[in-house]
Design an enzyme around this catalytic site. Structure first.
Site, PDB file in Angstrom:
ATOM      1  N   LYS A  13       0.824  -1.224   0.000  1.00 40.82           N
ATOM      2  CA  LYS A  13       0.000   0.000   0.000  1.00 40.82           C
ATOM      3  C   LYS A  13       0.850   1.263   0.000  1.00 40.82           C
ATOM      4  O   LYS A  13       0.596   2.169  -0.775  1.00 40.82           O
ATOM      5  CB  LYS A  13      -0.888   0.062   1.260  1.00 40.82           C
ATOM      6  CG  LYS A  13      -2.029  -0.885   1.311  1.00 40.82           C
ATOM      7  CD  LYS A  13      -2.974  -0.523   2.449  1.00 40.82           C
ATOM      8  CE  LYS A  13      -2.323  -0.460   3.811  1.00 40.82           C
ATOM      9  NZ  LYS A  13      -1.844  -1.733   4.348  1.00 40.82           N
ATOM     10  N   ARG A  88      -9.435   1.953   8.527  1.00 35.84           N
ATOM     11  CA  ARG A  88      -9.207   0.576   8.953  1.00 35.84           C
ATOM     12  C   ARG A  88     -10.386   0.023   9.734  1.00 35.84           C
ATOM     13  O   ARG A  88     -10.381  -1.145  10.095  1.00 35.84           O
ATOM     14  CB  ARG A  88      -7.963   0.515   9.831  1.00 35.84           C
ATOM     15  CG  ARG A  88      -6.681   0.213   9.079  1.00 35.84           C
ATOM     16  CD  ARG A  88      -5.563   0.376  10.064  1.00 35.84           C
ATOM     17  NE  ARG A  88      -4.392  -0.386   9.908  1.00 35.84           N
ATOM     18  CZ  ARG A  88      -3.254   0.061   9.391  1.00 35.84           C
ATOM     19  NH1 ARG A  88      -3.194   1.231   8.830  1.00 35.84           N
ATOM     20  NH2 ARG A  88      -2.187  -0.685   9.411  1.00 35.84           N
ATOM     21  N   ARG A 127      11.559  -6.124   5.215  1.00 38.54           N
ATOM     22  CA  ARG A 127      11.371  -4.692   4.910  1.00 38.54           C
ATOM     23  C   ARG A 127      12.309  -3.827   5.754  1.00 38.54           C
ATOM     24  O   ARG A 127      12.511  -4.080   6.927  1.00 38.54           O
ATOM     25  CB  ARG A 127       9.919  -4.316   5.199  1.00 38.54           C
ATOM     26  CG  ARG A 127       9.657  -2.822   5.036  1.00 38.54           C
ATOM     27  CD  ARG A 127       8.222  -2.539   4.849  1.00 38.54           C
ATOM     28  NE  ARG A 127       7.459  -2.590   6.083  1.00 38.54           N
ATOM     29  CZ  ARG A 127       6.194  -2.176   6.170  1.00 38.54           C
ATOM     30  NH1 ARG A 127       5.580  -1.712   5.099  1.00 38.54           N
ATOM     31  NH2 ARG A 127       5.562  -2.249   7.310  1.00 38.54           N
ATOM     32  N   ARG A 160      11.267  -1.780  11.196  1.00 37.47           N
ATOM     33  CA  ARG A 160      10.214  -1.304  12.089  1.00 37.47           C
ATOM     34  C   ARG A 160       9.978  -2.314  13.199  1.00 37.47           C
ATOM     35  O   ARG A 160       9.945  -3.511  12.950  1.00 37.47           O
ATOM     36  CB  ARG A 160       8.917  -1.112  11.290  1.00 37.47           C
ATOM     37  CG  ARG A 160       8.799   0.269  10.692  1.00 37.47           C
ATOM     38  CD  ARG A 160       7.656   0.374   9.746  1.00 37.47           C
ATOM     39  NE  ARG A 160       6.381  -0.094  10.288  1.00 37.47           N
ATOM     40  CZ  ARG A 160       5.212   0.018   9.645  1.00 37.47           C
ATOM     41  NH1 ARG A 160       5.186   0.581   8.454  1.00 37.47           N
ATOM     42  NH2 ARG A 160       4.116  -0.423  10.185  1.00 37.47           N
ATOM     43  N   ARG A 171      -0.691  -7.965  13.868  1.00 33.76           N
ATOM     44  CA  ARG A 171      -1.208  -6.969  12.910  1.00 33.76           C
ATOM     45  C   ARG A 171      -2.063  -7.636  11.842  1.00 33.76           C
ATOM     46  O   ARG A 171      -3.080  -7.091  11.425  1.00 33.76           O
ATOM     47  CB  ARG A 171      -0.048  -6.201  12.258  1.00 33.76           C
ATOM     48  CG  ARG A 171       0.602  -5.208  13.210  1.00 33.76           C
ATOM     49  CD  ARG A 171       1.919  -4.707  12.680  1.00 33.76           C
ATOM     50  NE  ARG A 171       1.784  -3.940  11.465  1.00 33.76           N
ATOM     51  CZ  ARG A 171       2.734  -3.849  10.534  1.00 33.76           C
ATOM     52  NH1 ARG A 171       3.872  -4.491  10.653  1.00 33.76           N
ATOM     53  NH2 ARG A 171       2.533  -3.114   9.470  1.00 33.76           N
TER      54      ARG A 171
END
Ligand code: AMP
Length: 217
Positions: A13, A88, A127, A160, A171
């Site tokens: 996203k 969300r 990531r 992160r 998550r």
């Protein structure tokens, strides 16, 4: 034009929203980036939301909605925006409709980036994000030219806290439980489209841009 990008964490996203916003001259409104920026700067908002982010839980709706409403009033958002990571929850989706209606606008398209969970886990565990400009990389699929350094600004790359496996699972669970009804909300409003989010960044970007260009939604 106001476009909502939906999809699990790691569906691309952020990367695609940034490209789309640049290509169509829209503002890029990422609630995750805004929260992280506030945490980094140590603002009151940052202090309030820090715990939620480190646990992988959603920030309360009232806090999130107020922050987005403020962004929508900025001149850069006047011609339109790509929402990334927002809404969300159904409450957030309804609040967005209200805020846009106040400006005489509405959500033109909601696009769900479809990526299976096991692919998401592979992507997120590799990531890396730039501490300075928030650009995203992947150690394997989209590596920076110099390891640990951002190609765009030379900033340090980091993982992160919420991309670590335990938080990541949380998550994904939160996404499936709380955000699936948002997809249904947009389906019923007749603005939902689905895009295959797997494959190279450019290809996914092209699928998305073609769809956004299409009129009507
Ligand atoms: P993201 O960068 O979109 O994965 O968001 C990172 C974290 O920020 C999430 O796990 C939540 O804690 C928080 N967050 C981002 N967007 C929202 C939202 N729309 N509503 C509530 N919490 C959010």
């Amino acid at each position: 034009m106001y476009v909502v990008l939906l999809g699990p964490p790691g569906s691309g996203k952020g990367t695609q929203a940034e490209r789309l916003a640049a290509a169509f001259g829209l503002a890029h409104i990422s609630t995750g980036d805004l929260f992280r920026e506030n945490i980094r700067l140590g603002t009151e908002l940052g202090k309030r939301v820090q715990e939620y982010l480190s646990r992988g839980e959603l920030v309360p709706d009232d806090v999130t909605i107020a922050m987005v409403a403020e962004q929508l009033r900025l001149p850069v958002a006047r011609e339109g925006a790509v929402f990334d990571g927002f809404p969300r929850t159904v409450e957030q989706a309804q609040a967005l409709d209200r805020e846009l209606a106040r400006l005489g606008k509405s959500v033109d398209k909601a696009v769900e980036l479809v990526v299976p969970d096991d692919e998401v886990v592979r992507r997120l565990s590799g990531r890396r994000i730039c501490r300075v400009c928030q650009a995203a990389y992947h150690v394997e699929f989209n590596p920076p030219s110099c390891p640990g350094r951002c190609d765009k600004c030379g900033g340090e790359l980091y993982q992160r806290e919420d991309d670590r496996p335990e938080v990541l699972r949380r998550r994904l669970e939160v996404y499936h439980r709380q955000t699936t009804p948002v997809i249904e909300y947009y389906r019923q409003a007749g603005v939902l489209r689905r895009v295959d989010g797997t494959g190279p960044i450019e290809e996914v970007g092209k699928r998305l841009a073609d769809l956004v260009r299409q009129d009507p939604p």
